[in-house]
Design a protein around this motif. Structure first.
Motif, PDB file in Angstrom:
ATOM      1  N   GLU A 243      45.195  60.790  34.653  1.00 49.00           N
ATOM      2  CA  GLU A 243      44.216  59.760  34.976  1.00 49.00           C
ATOM      3  C   GLU A 243      43.638  59.982  36.367  1.00 49.00           C
ATOM      4  N   ALA A 244      44.501  60.351  37.306  1.00 47.85           N
ATOM      5  CA  ALA A 244      44.039  60.626  38.668  1.00 47.85           C
ATOM      6  C   ALA A 244      43.090  61.814  38.678  1.00 47.85           C
ATOM      7  N   ASN A 245      43.383  62.822  37.865  1.00 49.86           N
ATOM      8  CA  ASN A 245      42.513  63.985  37.773  1.00 49.86           C
ATOM      9  C   ASN A 245      41.129  63.570  37.255  1.00 49.86           C
ATOM     10  N   ALA A 246      41.122  62.696  36.248  1.00 49.31           N
ATOM     11  CA  ALA A 246      39.857  62.224  35.691  1.00 49.31           C
ATOM     12  C   ALA A 246      39.092  61.372  36.700  1.00 49.31           C
ATOM     13  N   LEU A 247      39.804  60.561  37.464  1.00 50.02           N
ATOM     14  CA  LEU A 247      39.164  59.727  38.474  1.00 50.02           C
ATOM     15  C   LEU A 247      38.480  60.586  39.540  1.00 50.02           C
ATOM     16  N   GLN A 248      39.112  61.705  39.886  1.00 52.31           N
ATOM     17  CA  GLN A 248      38.474  62.599  40.864  1.00 52.31           C
ATOM     18  C   GLN A 248      37.196  63.192  40.282  1.00 52.31           C
ATOM     19  N   ARG A 249      37.242  63.584  39.027  1.00 51.88           N
ATOM     20  CA  ARG A 249      36.066  64.184  38.403  1.00 51.88           C
ATOM     21  C   ARG A 249      34.923  63.171  38.307  1.00 51.88           C
ATOM     22  N   LYS A 250      35.260  61.883  38.290  1.00 49.04           N
ATOM     23  CA  LYS A 250      34.247  60.840  38.212  1.00 49.04           C
ATOM     24  C   LYS A 250      33.781  60.394  39.594  1.00 49.04           C
ATOM     25  N   GLY A 251      34.307  61.034  40.639  1.00 49.14           N
ATOM     26  CA  GLY A 251      33.870  60.710  41.984  1.00 49.14           C
ATOM     27  C   GLY A 251      34.630  59.582  42.645  1.00 49.14           C
ATOM     28  N   GLN A 252      35.720  59.140  42.028  1.00 50.82           N
ATOM     29  CA  GLN A 252      36.485  58.039  42.605  1.00 50.82           C
ATOM     30  C   GLN A 252      37.532  58.520  43.619  1.00 50.82           C
ATOM     31  N   LEU A 253      37.871  59.789  43.602  1.00 46.06           N
ATOM     32  CA  LEU A 253      38.791  60.388  44.570  1.00 46.06           C
ATOM     33  C   LEU A 253      38.108  61.598  45.193  1.00 46.06           C
ATOM     34  N   GLY A 254      38.391  61.821  46.446  1.00 51.63           N
ATOM     35  CA  GLY A 254      37.825  62.994  47.100  1.00 51.63           C
ATOM     36  C   GLY A 254      38.485  64.277  46.640  1.00 51.63           C
ATOM     37  N   LEU A 255      39.760  64.176  46.255  1.00 49.54           N
ATOM     38  CA  LEU A 255      40.547  65.341  45.846  1.00 49.54           C
ATOM     39  C   LEU A 255      41.746  64.832  45.069  1.00 49.54           C
ATOM     40  N   TRP A 256      42.299  65.684  44.203  1.00 46.82           N
ATOM     41  CA  TRP A 256      43.564  65.374  43.555  1.00 46.82           C
ATOM     42  C   TRP A 256      44.363  66.665  43.441  1.00 46.82           C
ATOM     43  N   VAL A 257      45.684  66.521  43.553  1.00 49.53           N
ATOM     44  CA  VAL A 257      46.594  67.665  43.474  1.00 49.53           C
ATOM     45  C   VAL A 257      47.437  67.504  42.204  1.00 49.53           C
ATOM     46  N   PRO A 258      47.098  68.215  41.124  1.00 48.77           N
ATOM     47  CA  PRO A 258      47.787  68.012  39.843  1.00 48.77           C
ATOM     48  C   PRO A 258      49.240  68.475  39.871  1.00 48.77           C
ATOM     49  N   LEU A 259      50.068  67.797  39.065  1.00 52.61           N
ATOM     50  CA  LEU A 259      51.460  68.239  38.891  1.00 52.61           C
ATOM     51  C   LEU A 259      51.729  68.699  37.468  1.00 52.61           C
ATOM     52  N   LEU A 260      50.692  68.796  36.637  1.00 53.72           N
ATOM     53  CA  LEU A 260      50.844  69.112  35.226  1.00 53.72           C
ATOM     54  C   LEU A 260      51.738  70.332  35.019  1.00 53.72           C
TER      55      LEU A 260
END
Length: 367
Positions: free
Chosen positions: A52-69
């Motif tokens: 969800e955090a990854n998707a939020l970044q792609r939508k411009g809601q986060l400046g960056l995200w560091v995935p743990l997948l």
């Protein structure tokens, strides 16, 4: 050179990729059905938060995200091995460990949304702020662990321990070497937990080391162990042992959790430019969540209703996270000057006053 990126005979594993339970002569645990269901739930919910955090970044809601997948087992196994008195020093990808320390996921997102430097209380949760500078947390953790020994907080099962998380790329940093040296000299009760996801951004592990990373501990005079980082049971067992060693005054210990980064290094990275898709497909077969699910089914420890309930819970977590993220309040103009020094500083206060006066000039909307 292939020894750096293959599991090897020394790999501690308790649950195979096919979901078969195996025994280990030195590191083994007894796990109840309820406990294993709990570990499965942890990993599913943490993965959903990450996606969800990854998707939020792609939508411009986060400046960056560091995935743990792909690294859920390495983090949940270590996180659930901790006792309340233990201290945690993360890097910037330990979302699963933060979950185990009861830190709301939205507090992590506030860092990457730019609304807070650290939204949780590090003293309350015994989980220090995320460290962006590669390897710097190793020095911080070692110093803290040295203090635990100086204060006499080790020497029995009720003692304290520190665990420090970093990636394979950080092992090339001088800070990590210095932390190892000081920890060894002072018998600091610190577990160095290296999540070897095999890619330091675009550099593979074999470009950084001739030997498997856990062998490095030998040069400093303390134990090094390689564990299957996609096996939550093995990570739990080895982490429990290592933390107990530290609490009893026998630290430090290096754990290399041999895992794989299934996504990009961060959302600003494109892994397709430096690694083959075939490699990713191989590691999908070693998925840390799927192997637990298969084992639960084989043992008849969980039914479809259980899996459906966890899936439904994960969706609810995602909905709540999305809502909380987009409604995070903007920080005040003054907040950037907070928590810089423990006490007031005349120079900083003068800079603050000047900045706030300048900022107030825009209150009428004129620029």
């Amino acid at each position: 050179m292939r020894a750096t990126d293959e599991g090897g005979a020394d790999l501690v594993q308790l649950l195979t990729p096919e979901g078969e339970r195996v025994r280990h002569p030195d590191f083994d645990i007894d796990i109840t059905p309820e406990e294993l269901r709990g570990l499965y739930r942890d990993m599913v919910l943490v993965r959903r938060v990450d996606r969800e955090a990854n998707a939020l970044q792609r939508k411009g809601q986060l400046g960056l995200w560091v995935p743990l997948l792909g690294q859920e087992a390495a983090q949940i196994g270590a996180g659930r091995a901790l006792k309340p008195q233990d201290q945690v020093f993360p890097s910037y990808r330990e979302h699963g460990v933060a979950w185990c320390r009861d830190i709301p996921p939205v507090d992590l997102l506030s860092i990457f949304r730019g609304t807070d430097n650290c939204a949780w209380d590090p003293i309350k949760h015994k989980f220090h702020p995320y460290t962006i500078v590669i390897g710097n947390q190793v020095l911080n953790a070692t110093g803290y662990a040295m203090g635990q020994r100086f204060d006499g907080k080790v020497g029995d099962p009720d003692g304290e321990a520190t665990i420090c998380f970093f990636g394979d790329g950080a092992t090339s940093q001088g800070d990590v070497h210095e932390g190892f040296v000081w920890a060894a000299v002072y018998d600091a009760p610190v577990v160095f937990y290296c999540q070897n996801n095999q890619w330091a951004i675009s550099e593979p592990t074999e470009r950084q080391s001739r030997l498997p990373l856990y062998h490095r501990a030998r040069g400093y005079g303390f134990p090094g162990i390689r564990v299957d980082g996609n096996d939550v049971l093995a990570c739990l067992a080895v982490s429990r042992w290592a933390l107990e060693e530290c609490r009893n005054g026998n630290g430090p210990v290096l754990i290399e959790a041999f895992t794989y980064r299934m996504d990009a290094h961060t959302t600003s990275d494109d892994p397709s430019r430096y690694r083959l898709s075939e490699e990713l497909e191989v590691w999908k077969l070693k998925d840390p969540i799927e192997r637990v699910k298969v084992h639960l089914v084989k043992q008849q420890w969980a039914d479809q209703d259980f899996f459906d309930s966890v899936e439904a819970e994960s969706e609810q977590v995602a909905i709540e996270l999305r809502d909380k993220c987009v409604n995070l309040p903007d920080p005040s103009a003054e907040s950037i000057f907070g928590n810089v020094y423990a006490e007031g500083n005349p120079v900083l206060e003068a800079q603050r006053d000047e900045f706030l006066a300048y900022h107030a000039g825009f209150a009428g909307g004129e620029h």
